[in-house]
Enzyme design. Sequence first.
Site, PDB file in Angstrom:
ATOM      1  N   GLU A 174      -6.847   2.280  -5.825  1.00  0.00           N
ATOM      2  CA  GLU A 174      -7.494   2.355  -7.145  1.00  0.00           C
ATOM      3  C   GLU A 174      -8.207   1.051  -7.486  1.00  0.00           C
ATOM      4  O   GLU A 174      -7.924  -0.002  -6.929  1.00  0.00           O
ATOM      5  CB  GLU A 174      -6.480   2.705  -8.235  1.00  0.00           C
ATOM      6  CG  GLU A 174      -5.111   2.029  -8.126  1.00  0.00           C
ATOM      7  CD  GLU A 174      -5.126   0.511  -8.243  1.00  0.00           C
ATOM      8  OE1 GLU A 174      -5.868   0.001  -9.098  1.00  0.00           O
ATOM      9  OE2 GLU A 174      -4.414  -0.165  -7.476  1.00  0.00           O
ATOM     10  N   GLU A 317      -5.411  -1.480  -4.834  1.00  0.00           N
ATOM     11  CA  GLU A 317      -6.515  -1.017  -3.988  1.00  0.00           C
ATOM     12  C   GLU A 317      -6.080  -0.052  -2.882  1.00  0.00           C
ATOM     13  O   GLU A 317      -6.903   0.581  -2.256  1.00  0.00           O
ATOM     14  CB  GLU A 317      -7.250  -2.183  -3.303  1.00  0.00           C
ATOM     15  CG  GLU A 317      -7.939  -3.148  -4.228  1.00  0.00           C
ATOM     16  CD  GLU A 317      -8.723  -4.212  -3.457  1.00  0.00           C
ATOM     17  OE1 GLU A 317      -8.811  -4.126  -2.207  1.00  0.00           O
ATOM     18  OE2 GLU A 317      -9.252  -5.132  -4.105  1.00  0.00           O
TER      19      GLU A 317
END
Length: 348
Positions: A174, A317
């Site tokens: 994300e 991430e």
Amino acid sequence: MKLLNQTLKKIGLLDQETMAKTKNRVDNLFKPLGSLGRLEDLAVQLAGITKNSFPTVDKKVIIVMSADHGVYVEGVAPDPQIITALQTPNFVKGITGVCAFAKQARADVVVVDMGIASDIDEPKVINRKIRYGTSNMAKGPAMSREEAIKSLEIGIEIANDQIDQGKNLLATGEMGIGNTTPSTAIFSVIGHLDPETIVGIGAGLPIEKLKHKASVIKKAIAINQPNPKDAIDILSKVGGFEIGGMAGVFIGAASRRIPIVVDGFIATAAALLAITIAPKVKDFLIPSHHTAERGGKIAMQLLGLTPLFDIGLRLGEGTGAALAFNFVEAATYMVKEMATREEAGLVI
């Protein structure tokens, strides 16, 4: 809602017969019983997920969901919100943290704009923007129930597309400045926790501002009154578009019997939403790491899973998931490449 309901109906159980056969083979490999620890558990879980004692996980992908959050205006993040828009194209350029580790794991990175607050001029970023960021959850619902369902269904669609392309191991990542705030709210609601006990610094919020961040989360929960048993209600009131997208990816992978790795704090919040919607999803999840984010261990306890490693990561991430891909693939090599005592001619 049609796609979500159809997908939920397809989620099955782990195949116990295949798991038993795989457990027997693992126990009879030429090594001391249990000596390869969690890799042995992974091998059995993978067999149950795929209904195959010798699964292959050589086509890996990390699906990175990006979105912005209206609650940012409450001063809950140290960095300017524009960083979401600036960093997202870097994922497709292959220059972020998760990209480095994905390259090492021979994994693709797919990037989806779920609701970045500005337009992204990068054709390789998949544009599934619901709108330009959520609303401020400290003032009212972050999104409508319809938008929450849409975010889940986009995640399902992205997962299905990747699986249709041959991917056999998935993970989520994300990008979204301020997204530890809705994630903490999700844990607080489902776990009936005081936000002050789990609120963390995220990307570097000064310690002295943690009380303020916790108070914003408390206010959002008090104003919106999300139902702890209704994950879609929680998502709509105190969630984020990228969190809903990741939850949809978890649900989609489970429905297709594809193993999926859970990353850190934000991904764990998404996974918790997914299993609140469909408890059977939990069997298809592989936890990667203990995030260094404060509250990370409590978050993983709520999920009911034990991570594979703890090396102080808190980047997000999908970085931890990318590193975990190596463990997952190692488990498949263990079953395929190691000989049993009988195969080695060492039966006494």
